[in-house]
Design an enzyme around this catalytic site. Structure first.
Site, PDB file in Angstrom:
ATOM      1  CB  ILE A  97     -22.044   3.774  -7.506  1.00 14.39           C
ATOM      2  CG1 ILE A  97     -22.707   3.316  -6.676  1.00 14.39           C
ATOM      3  CG2 ILE A  97     -22.152   3.291  -8.907  1.00 14.39           C
ATOM      4  CD1 ILE A  97     -23.704   3.806  -7.280  1.00 14.39           C
TER       5      ILE A  97
ATOM      6  CG  ASP B 205     -26.743  -0.640  -6.893  1.00  8.98           C
ATOM      7  OD1 ASP B 205     -27.123  -1.086  -5.241  1.00  8.98           O
ATOM      8  OD2 ASP B 205     -27.019  -0.287  -7.599  1.00  8.98           O
TER       9      ASP B 205
ATOM     10  CE  LYS C 162     -27.545   3.769  -6.122  1.00 10.92           C
ATOM     11  NZ  LYS C 162     -28.563   2.532  -6.487  1.00 10.92           N
TER      12      LYS C 162
HETATM   13  C1  PRP Z   1     -22.818   0.542 -12.782  1.00 10.11           C
HETATM   14  C2  PRP Z   1     -21.533   1.246 -12.041  1.00 10.11           C
HETATM   15  C3  PRP Z   1     -21.047   0.112 -11.176  1.00 10.11           C
HETATM   16  C4  PRP Z   1     -21.975  -0.921 -11.265  1.00 10.11           C
HETATM   17  C5  PRP Z   1     -22.101  -1.011 -10.023  1.00 10.11           C
HETATM   18  O1  PRP Z   1     -22.092   0.372 -13.994  1.00 10.11           O
HETATM   19  O2  PRP Z   1     -20.434   2.031 -13.156  1.00 10.11           O
HETATM   20  O3  PRP Z   1     -19.565  -0.431 -12.472  1.00 10.11           O
HETATM   21  O4  PRP Z   1     -22.177  -0.436 -11.859  1.00 10.11           O
HETATM   22  O5  PRP Z   1     -23.451  -1.813  -9.997  1.00 10.11           O
HETATM   23  P1  PRP Z   1     -23.392  -3.426  -8.920  1.00 10.11           P
HETATM   24  O6  PRP Z   1     -22.752  -2.717  -7.363  1.00 10.11           O
HETATM   25  O7  PRP Z   1     -25.001  -3.330  -8.579  1.00 10.11           O
HETATM   26  O8  PRP Z   1     -22.584  -3.830  -9.896  1.00 10.11           O
HETATM   27  P2  PRP Z   1     -23.297   0.084 -15.209  1.00 10.11           P
HETATM   28  O9  PRP Z   1     -23.849  -1.045 -15.650  1.00 10.11           O
HETATM   29  O10 PRP Z   1     -24.458   1.145 -15.171  1.00 10.11           O
HETATM   30  O11 PRP Z   1     -22.071   1.006 -16.654  1.00 10.11           O
HETATM   31  P3  PRP Z   1     -21.513   1.775 -17.061  1.00 10.11           P
HETATM   32  O12 PRP Z   1     -20.807   2.271 -16.140  1.00 10.11           O
HETATM   33  O13 PRP Z   1     -20.455   1.781 -18.547  1.00 10.11           O
HETATM   34  O14 PRP Z   1     -22.644   2.978 -16.725  1.00 10.11           O
END
Ligand code: PRP
Length: 182
Positions: A104, A106, A134
């Protein structure tokens, strides 16, 4: 189908068959785009991307290798200096054709950090791929391969988690607001 939803979940946003169909389309497009390349180097961003990447590579028809990176963010909304690498690639990527694979996008902060970091390591080419993005006005990084745009709600499933829960759901679902606001 929604009758069987976990009580944390509001609704299914992207059903399993839709995800799988789009993963195939993305893999087909990547296989066409890199048909003339000796080897494609895919970089999965842990932890969320491991499920998407596992499905994606099994549909690729070109030579490729897979490695992973993991980063840690200090506050999702901070502007700079808050991302650091906690797991790096095993090999240099000089002269390699590289795609960063995210589950994702975000804020775009993670992808932007990785893109600019890997760009500085001299790859032959560097592209980005995310299963979902998103809805945002702007991110400061190119997104070359994208499965779905989704609304700005908390989503789980197919690699995405809430407090390490719901990551292995085969679909992407919206988390109820009361779950993450309590
Ligand atoms: C989530 C996802 C992305 C990042 C996106 O990782 O897997 O790597 O957030 O967010 P951004 O565009 O706002 O930077 P997370 O930090 O939740 O770790 P995880 O994948 O280990 O759950």
């Amino acid at each position: 189908m929604n009758n069987d939803l976990h009580p944390d979940l509001a609704r299914i946003l992207v059903p399993e068959d839709t995800i799988q169909a789009h993963v195939k389309v993305l893999a087909h497009q990547i296989s066409l785009d890199y048909a003339d390349v000796e080897r494609l180097y895919l970089v999965g961003v842990l932890r969320g991307a491991f499920i998407f990447l596992a499905d994606l590579v099994r549909h690729l028809t070109i030579p490729h290798s897979v490695d992973f990176m993991s980063v840690s963010s200090y506050g999702k909304t901070a502007v700079s200096g808050e991302v650091r690498i906690v797991l790096d690639l095993r090999e240099p990527i000089v002269n390699q054709h590289v795609i960063i694979v995210e589950d994702i996008v975000d804020s775009g902060k993670t992808l932007s950090y990785l893109y600019h970091t890997l760009k500085g390591r001299g790859p032959a080419s560097l592209r980005t791929c995310s299963l979902v993005r998103k809805h945002r006005d702007h991110i400061d990084v190119p997104l070359h391969y994208l499965g779905f745009n989704i609304p700005d709600v908390w989503v789980v499933g197919y690699g995405l988690d809430y407090a390490d829960r719901h990551r292995t759901l085969p679909y992407i679902a919206e988390l109820k607001e009361e779950v993450y606001k309590k």
